[in-house]
Design an enzyme around this catalytic site. Structure first.
Site, PDB file in Angstrom:
ATOM      1  N   GLY A  12      46.477  13.553  35.655  1.00  6.24           N
ATOM      2  CA  GLY A  12      47.843  13.834  35.240  1.00  6.24           C
ATOM      3  C   GLY A  12      47.996  14.700  34.006  1.00  6.24           C
ATOM      4  O   GLY A  12      49.002  14.600  33.297  1.00  6.24           O
ATOM      5  N   ASN A  14      48.512  17.891  34.020  1.00  4.22           N
ATOM      6  CA  ASN A  14      49.651  18.790  34.284  1.00  4.22           C
ATOM      7  C   ASN A  14      50.973  18.048  34.103  1.00  4.22           C
ATOM      8  O   ASN A  14      51.934  18.598  33.571  1.00  4.22           O
ATOM      9  CB  ASN A  14      49.540  19.402  35.682  1.00  4.22           C
ATOM     10  CG  ASN A  14      48.616  20.603  35.705  1.00  4.22           C
ATOM     11  OD1 ASN A  14      48.968  21.674  35.215  1.00  4.22           O
ATOM     12  ND2 ASN A  14      47.413  20.422  36.231  1.00  4.22           N
ATOM     13  N   ILE A  94      50.978  17.060  52.594  1.00  6.97           N
ATOM     14  CA  ILE A  94      52.330  16.513  52.547  1.00  6.97           C
ATOM     15  C   ILE A  94      52.987  16.558  53.934  1.00  6.97           C
ATOM     16  O   ILE A  94      52.677  17.413  54.766  1.00  6.97           O
ATOM     17  CB  ILE A  94      53.205  17.189  51.470  1.00  6.97           C
ATOM     18  CG1 ILE A  94      53.381  18.661  51.754  1.00  6.97           C
ATOM     19  CG2 ILE A  94      52.653  16.958  50.083  1.00  6.97           C
ATOM     20  CD1 ILE A  94      54.435  19.280  50.867  1.00  6.97           C
ATOM     21  N   ASN A 108      53.717  23.924  43.893  1.00  2.35           N
ATOM     22  CA  ASN A 108      52.358  23.394  43.753  1.00  2.35           C
ATOM     23  C   ASN A 108      51.591  24.238  42.733  1.00  2.35           C
ATOM     24  O   ASN A 108      51.767  25.451  42.675  1.00  2.35           O
ATOM     25  CB  ASN A 108      51.648  23.473  45.109  1.00  2.35           C
ATOM     26  CG  ASN A 108      50.216  22.964  45.055  1.00  2.35           C
ATOM     27  OD1 ASN A 108      49.943  21.887  44.528  1.00  2.35           O
ATOM     28  ND2 ASN A 108      49.283  23.738  45.594  1.00  2.35           N
ATOM     29  N   HIS A 110      47.837  25.445  41.806  1.00 12.51           N
ATOM     30  CA  HIS A 110      46.489  25.531  42.379  1.00 12.51           C
ATOM     31  C   HIS A 110      45.575  26.207  41.352  1.00 12.51           C
ATOM     32  O   HIS A 110      45.944  27.234  40.774  1.00 12.51           O
ATOM     33  CB  HIS A 110      46.501  26.325  43.687  1.00 12.51           C
ATOM     34  CG  HIS A 110      45.158  26.354  44.331  1.00 12.51           C
ATOM     35  ND1 HIS A 110      44.655  25.267  45.028  1.00 12.51           N
ATOM     36  CD2 HIS A 110      44.194  27.298  44.335  1.00 12.51           C
ATOM     37  CE1 HIS A 110      43.432  25.555  45.434  1.00 12.51           C
ATOM     38  NE2 HIS A 110      43.133  26.789  45.044  1.00 12.51           N
TER      39      HIS A 110
HETATM   40  C1  GAR Z   1      44.481  20.485  38.569  1.00 13.95           C
HETATM   41  O1  GAR Z   1      43.437  21.340  38.178  1.00 13.95           O
HETATM   42  C2  GAR Z   1      45.261  21.093  39.719  1.00 13.95           C
HETATM   43  O2  GAR Z   1      45.376  22.472  39.635  1.00 13.95           O
HETATM   44  C3  GAR Z   1      44.393  20.695  40.878  1.00 13.95           C
HETATM   45  O3  GAR Z   1      44.005  19.362  40.598  1.00 13.95           O
HETATM   46  C4  GAR Z   1      43.921  19.199  39.177  1.00 13.95           C
HETATM   47  C5  GAR Z   1      44.735  17.988  38.781  1.00 13.95           C
HETATM   48  O4  GAR Z   1      44.574  17.700  37.411  1.00 13.95           O
HETATM   49  N1  GAR Z   1      45.089  20.827  42.126  1.00 13.95           N
HETATM   50  C6  GAR Z   1      44.504  21.219  43.246  1.00 13.95           C
HETATM   51  O5  GAR Z   1      43.329  21.439  43.343  1.00 13.95           O
HETATM   52  C7  GAR Z   1      45.459  21.368  44.435  1.00 13.95           C
HETATM   53  N2  GAR Z   1      44.815  22.032  45.511  1.00 13.95           N
HETATM   54  P1  GAR Z   1      45.602  16.785  36.627  1.00 13.95           P
HETATM   55  O6  GAR Z   1      45.771  15.486  37.422  1.00 13.95           O
HETATM   56  O7  GAR Z   1      44.921  16.530  35.313  1.00 13.95           O
HETATM   57  O8  GAR Z   1      46.902  17.527  36.477  1.00 13.95           O
END
Ligand code: GAR
Length: 201
Positions: A12, A14, A94, A108, A110
């Site tokens: 989490g 982000n 989803i 989203n 990425h």
């Molecule tokens: C982040 O790096 C995000 O970009 C990635 O998962 C991580 C979550 O980190 N998402 C993907 O790979 C989607 N395909 P967080 O829980 O610390 O935000």
């Protein structure tokens, strides 16, 4: 006010970047109405609770069929009725009915420069492992609108980040989060808040 629901699966960070900008006034017209995780142990849920944000877990593991999970997730979102759904490290496919219902209002983040290292199987650290294996010198992050494909929707914002000689997937992941993800995800939410203010949403 732009009401958002944030969907998460893990740490989490982000989500935290969004919370920080809402709390310090950089995202003045945004309210985080709910955080939903597919993973009961996600630290993201703790972050939400700490900041008084309603948080819950809706996991496919707790439903007999995928259809039942999909219905529960869409039902929960319908109750919140958010202006925008933010996938912030949400690693579950989803429901198609969610994409249809909230068309143009799901974004989203990425952790690569789409169309590189994206699509099925590219998530989390796997993205950075692939980037290092290929030997790219620049990677980054992308915020895009979610459509029915995997990482195929219209691109809203991208930010490039340098790959360094001795990077491990973990080191590269962290640099991309710090230099790109935690900036462009709140920035994209701010764009929707502006659009809502202008009556364009
Ligand atoms: C982040 O790096 C995000 O970009 C990635 O998962 C991580 C979550 O980190 N998402 C993907 O790979 C989607 N395909 P967080 O829980 O610390 O935000």
């Amino acid at each position: 006010m732009l009401n958002i629901a944030v969907l998460v699966s893990g740490g989490g960070t982000n989500l935290q970047a969004i919370i920080d900008q809402v709390e310090d006034g950089r995202l003045p017209d945004v309210k985080i109405c709910a955080v939903i995780s597919n993973n009961a142990g996600a630290f993201a849920l703790e972050r939400a609770k700490k900041h008084g944000i309603p948080a819950c877990c809706i996991s496919p593991k707790n439903y007999e069929t995928r259809a039942a999970f999909n219905k529960a997730l869409v039902g929960a979102l319908d109750e919140i009725s958010p202006d925008l759904i933010v996938l912030a490290g949400f690693l579950v496919v989803i429901p198609p009915e969610m994409v249809e219902k909230y068309e143009g209002r799901i974004i989203n983040i990425h952790p690569s420069l789409i169309p590189s290292f994206c699509g099925t199987g590219y998530y989390g650290l796997k993205v950075h492992e692939a980037a290092l294996k290929r030997g790219v010198k620049i990677s980054g992050a992308t915020v895009h609108i979610v459509d029915s494909g995997t990482d195929t929707g219209p691109i809203l914002i991208q930010k490039a980040v340098e790959v360094k000689e001795d990077d491990t997937p973990e080191v590269l992941q962290r640099r991309i989060m710090e230099e790109a993800e935690w900036k462009i995800l709140p920035q994209a939410i701010g764009m929707f808040a502006e659009a809502k203010k202008k009556g364009e949403l």
